[in-house]
Design a protein around this motif. Structure first.
Motif, PDB file in Angstrom:
ATOM      1  N   SER B 205       0.821  -1.219   0.000  1.00 29.45           N
ATOM      2  CA  SER B 205       0.000   0.000   0.000  1.00 29.45           C
ATOM      3  C   SER B 205       0.852   1.265   0.000  1.00 29.45           C
ATOM      4  O   SER B 205       0.465   2.276  -0.584  1.00 29.45           O
ATOM      5  CB  SER B 205      -0.901   0.024   1.233  1.00 29.45           C
ATOM      6  N   TYR B 206       2.031   1.198   0.659  1.00 31.43           N
ATOM      7  CA  TYR B 206       2.824   2.428   0.736  1.00 31.43           C
ATOM      8  C   TYR B 206       3.368   2.845  -0.620  1.00 31.43           C
ATOM      9  O   TYR B 206       3.717   4.008  -0.820  1.00 31.43           O
ATOM     10  CB  TYR B 206       3.951   2.304   1.773  1.00 31.43           C
ATOM     11  N   ARG B 208       1.499   2.786  -3.313  1.00 35.23           N
ATOM     12  CA  ARG B 208       0.408   3.602  -3.836  1.00 35.23           C
ATOM     13  C   ARG B 208       0.495   5.019  -3.253  1.00 35.23           C
ATOM     14  O   ARG B 208       0.294   6.017  -3.962  1.00 35.23           O
ATOM     15  CB  ARG B 208      -0.935   2.962  -3.464  1.00 35.23           C
ATOM     16  N   THR B 209       0.837   5.099  -1.942  1.00 37.88           N
ATOM     17  CA  THR B 209       1.025   6.421  -1.332  1.00 37.88           C
ATOM     18  C   THR B 209       2.140   7.179  -2.052  1.00 37.88           C
ATOM     19  O   THR B 209       2.005   8.371  -2.339  1.00 37.88           O
ATOM     20  CB  THR B 209       1.367   6.275   0.159  1.00 37.88           C
ATOM     21  N   ALA B 210       3.239   6.472  -2.335  1.00 34.10           N
ATOM     22  CA  ALA B 210       4.352   7.119  -3.037  1.00 34.10           C
ATOM     23  C   ALA B 210       3.892   7.648  -4.401  1.00 34.10           C
ATOM     24  O   ALA B 210       4.239   8.762  -4.799  1.00 34.10           O
ATOM     25  CB  ALA B 210       5.510   6.131  -3.204  1.00 34.10           C
ATOM     26  N   ARG B 211       3.091   6.845  -5.119  1.00 27.02           N
ATOM     27  CA  ARG B 211       2.566   7.316  -6.405  1.00 27.02           C
ATOM     28  C   ARG B 211       1.677   8.537  -6.192  1.00 27.02           C
ATOM     29  O   ARG B 211       1.692   9.471  -6.982  1.00 27.02           O
ATOM     30  CB  ARG B 211       1.739   6.210  -7.081  1.00 27.02           C
ATOM     31  N   SER B 212       0.907   8.521  -5.080  1.00 24.78           N
ATOM     32  CA  SER B 212      -0.050   9.602  -4.856  1.00 24.78           C
ATOM     33  C   SER B 212       0.636  10.927  -4.544  1.00 24.78           C
ATOM     34  O   SER B 212       0.004  11.977  -4.615  1.00 24.78           O
ATOM     35  CB  SER B 212      -1.020   9.240  -3.729  1.00 24.78           C
ATOM     36  N   ILE B 213       1.925  10.898  -4.181  1.00 26.48           N
ATOM     37  CA  ILE B 213       2.623  12.173  -3.989  1.00 26.48           C
ATOM     38  C   ILE B 213       3.540  12.447  -5.179  1.00 26.48           C
ATOM     39  O   ILE B 213       4.434  13.285  -5.111  1.00 26.48           O
ATOM     40  CB  ILE B 213       3.397  12.234  -2.651  1.00 26.48           C
ATOM     41  N   GLY B 214       3.318  11.746  -6.267  1.00 32.11           N
ATOM     42  CA  GLY B 214       3.970  12.112  -7.517  1.00 32.11           C
ATOM     43  C   GLY B 214       5.338  11.517  -7.760  1.00 32.11           C
ATOM     44  O   GLY B 214       6.089  12.004  -8.597  1.00 32.11           O
ATOM     45  N   ALA B 215       5.711  10.429  -7.037  1.00 31.78           N
ATOM     46  CA  ALA B 215       7.016   9.822  -7.239  1.00 31.78           C
ATOM     47  C   ALA B 215       7.086   9.154  -8.614  1.00 31.78           C
ATOM     48  O   ALA B 215       6.103   8.583  -9.080  1.00 31.78           O
ATOM     49  CB  ALA B 215       7.296   8.795  -6.142  1.00 31.78           C
ATOM     50  N   HIS B 224      11.412   3.896  -2.124  1.00 38.84           N
ATOM     51  CA  HIS B 224      10.288   3.372  -1.340  1.00 38.84           C
ATOM     52  C   HIS B 224      10.313   1.845  -1.229  1.00 38.84           C
ATOM     53  O   HIS B 224      10.108   1.298  -0.155  1.00 38.84           O
ATOM     54  CB  HIS B 224       8.964   3.848  -1.938  1.00 38.84           C
ATOM     55  N   ALA B 225      10.551   1.153  -2.343  1.00 38.28           N
ATOM     56  CA  ALA B 225      10.493  -0.313  -2.307  1.00 38.28           C
ATOM     57  C   ALA B 225      11.821  -0.934  -1.863  1.00 38.28           C
ATOM     58  O   ALA B 225      11.837  -1.845  -1.040  1.00 38.28           O
ATOM     59  CB  ALA B 225      10.080  -0.840  -3.677  1.00 38.28           C
TER      60      ALA B 225
END
Lengths: 260, 312
Positions: B205-206, B208-215, B224-225
């Motif tokens: 899930s984290y 998806r959070t990273a994508r949601s802040i534009g990474a 992140h991974a």
């Protein structure tokens, strides 16, 4: 009335993984105005999350917008490149997810996430970004925001984590906030606090609150759209939906709630 | 502070228990394998000569007596003189340690330098020809015994092409073949684990959070991974390091690398008990230290394991 922040025009989403595409979201028409909270209500699999995720290109690779258009701040989604989309995500559009524990990286501090987002979207140096991040945490009423800045997700309580998630979503002052079941994983008292925070933060921006709980939607939303099996079956002001539901599915949802 | 002292005492206590147990087992094992007097004196020795040697080294006394003497000497860190040349056996074992440490460090460095990018790429890439080829090569490499790989490398680069020396410890150029042999033996396992860990992390899930802040996809992978993927591989990395510090007997012998593994083979062939005992003691301490370091590293890298009461 000014132009809406977000407009979905007959949005359709297909599963594109198999040999034939299968439509799972049909002709969704929605608008979100500045200062408004729109509730997207429906059971699991009704397409409420997918419709909202499609706005910022957060759909998984198996899914694709197959018809319709998304207008964000007047710009059509089909003309936005992936790179511009990344600038929107976290910059102009903020996301809050359901489970704040699994949604935060266990080996990254809360502060490092906020700083990463601020550095990326506001093009600030690390030091300036740190100040912005701490201010953002304080704005979400996180007690001891300096300590929270250096904390790892597991060191915070559920309510604190969701506040931190809101801080991450809002730190770059986006014009649209999409909150996907933000209170589902929380205690009832904490739920109310987070909803109140959401309400306070809705000023000056559009917000979408995705929830399966009509009661939660009724507590904070201005308008509610009820979704079932990939379609919007009923949409209207909060009082109308809760007081005088027209669609049979909405009536059942309300009944299910009064029985619970 | 008291807490720290207590932890240190417990740590030293377990080290002592492991050492006593190993050295006891070793004492009996070594005396089951043959008559050291014959080995020392050679096959042509007369019975009188054998008797003299047994008396000199104490082999003629009962096992219990020998054990008491042995334990007493160990307690004073006296491992006795090498039967081969009479030098202190522990010094001899210690002297072979730097060569093994050098080989282990270089091989692990190369192993990590290869495994992390390849594991990341495999974990991220979708099914395709390139991925299938790399995975196939990995399967073959993983099935190769380390010494076969070493011999093939020697044959190609030292015998056929004559680019590199076949053996030795003579300088950086002669280090290449041993280091590459060891690293290529270790890398497939680590790559497999990293591939699986990266795959799992990218589904978390984290991310998806990273994508949601534009990474970007690269930022998602590396910032992140990958930290989580590496965290899940620290146990294997520690185990591989312990292995190269202790188990390179064949590789060191092939390349005439004067490390612990090489000395172990020499002393076994000579039935040189004191040296064997010194080496074993050294290896036990080494493995214990590497394991402790791995635990400590995990504690440092994974904030969830830190029992910090100071949550805000």
């Amino acid at each position: 009335m000014t132009a809406p922040i977000l407009e979905l025009q007959s949005l359709c989403i297909d599963v594109v993984a198999g040999p034939t595409a299968q439509r799972i979201v049909h002709d969704v028409v929605l608008t979100v105005a500045r200062g408004e909270i729109l509730g997207l209500v429906g059971e699991s699999g009704s397409g409420k999350t997918l419709s909202a995720f499609a706005v910022a290109g957060l759909l998984s690779e198996r899914l694709a917008v197959s018809a319709g258009e998304i207008l964000f701040e007047g710009r059509a989604r089909s003309f936005v490149s992936e790179e511009e989309m990344r600038a929107l995500r976290g910059g102009r559009i903020g996301f809050v997810f359901q489970d704040p524990l699994s949604s935060f990286n266990p080996v990254r501090t809360i502060g490092s996430m906020l700083v990463e987002s601020v550095v990326r979207h506001q093009r600030l140096g690390k030091r300036a970004a740190r100040a912005v991040a701490i201010a953002g945490l304080a704005e979400m009423r996180l007690p001891g925001s300096d300590a929270c800045f250096g904390a790892y997700p597991h060191q915070l309580s559920g309510g604190q984590r969701q506040r931190a998630m809101l801080a991450l979503a809002l730190v770059n002052r986006p014009s649209l906030l999409i909150a996907d079941e933000p209170t589902t994983a929380l205690d009832p008292t904490i739920q109310l606090q987070i909803l109140a925070l959401l309400r306070r933060q809705s000023e000056g921006r559009g917000s979408i609150l995705i929830t399966h709980d009509l009661g939660v939607a009724g507590a904070v939303c201005d308008r509610i759209a009820v979704m079932q099996k990939g379609r919007v079956v009923e949409i209207g002001p909060c009082s109308a939906i809760l007081g005088d539901p027209q669609h049979a599915y909405t009536q059942r949802l309300l009944q299910a709630r009064s029985h619970a | 502070m008291a807490e720290r002292a207590r932890l240190l005492a417990r740590w030293l206590g377990s080290l002592a228990i492991v050492l006593i147990a190993t050295m006891t087992v070793l004492f009996f094992l070594v005396r089951l394998t043959g008559d050291p007097a014959i080995m020392l004196a050679g096959p042509d020795a007369s019975p009188q000569q054998l008797q003299q040697i047994r008396q000199f080294y104490g082999f003629d006394r009962s096992l219990a007596e020998q054990y008491v003497v042995y334990a007493g000497k160990l307690a004073q860190l006296d491992f006795g003189a090498s039967l081969a040349d009479g030098t202190p056996s522990f010094d001899k074992a210690l002297a072979s340690f730097p060569a093994t440490l050098l080989l282990a460090m270089l091989a692990m460095a190369l192993n990590l330098a290869v495994s992390i990018p390849v594991g990341a790429w495999l974990g991220r890439s979708r099914q395709g020809h390139a991925r299938r080829v790399v995975r196939g090569v990995l399967s073959v490499l993983q099935g190769f015994p380390g010494f076969v790989l070493a011999l093939l490398l020697i044959d190609l680069f030292a015998v056929e092409l004559e680019w590199l020396p076949a053996i030795g410890y003579g300088g950086p150029v002669s280090w290449i073949l041993p280091v590459v042999s060891v690293a290529f033996f270790l890398a497939p396992k680590l790559i497999r684990v990293l591939e699986a860990n990266v795959q799992a992390a990218l589904l978390a899930s984290y991310v998806r959070t990273a994508r949601s802040i534009g990474a970007t996809p690269n930022e998602i992978l590396w910032r992140h991974a990958m930290p989580n993927a590496l965290l899940g591989a620290t146990a294997l990395i520690g185990a591989e390091f312990a292995f190269v510090m202790t188990g390179l007997v064949v590789i060191e012998t092939i390349f005439a690398w004067p490390g612990i593994g090489w000395l172990l083979v020499q002393s076994t062939l000579n039935l040189d008990f004191p040296v064997l005992q010194s080496i074993t003691c050294l290896l036990v301490v080494t493995i214990f230290l590497v394991n402790s370091a791995t635990d400590a590293l995990q504690l440092v890298l994974d904030p969830r394991l830190q029992q910090r009461a100071a949550a805000p």
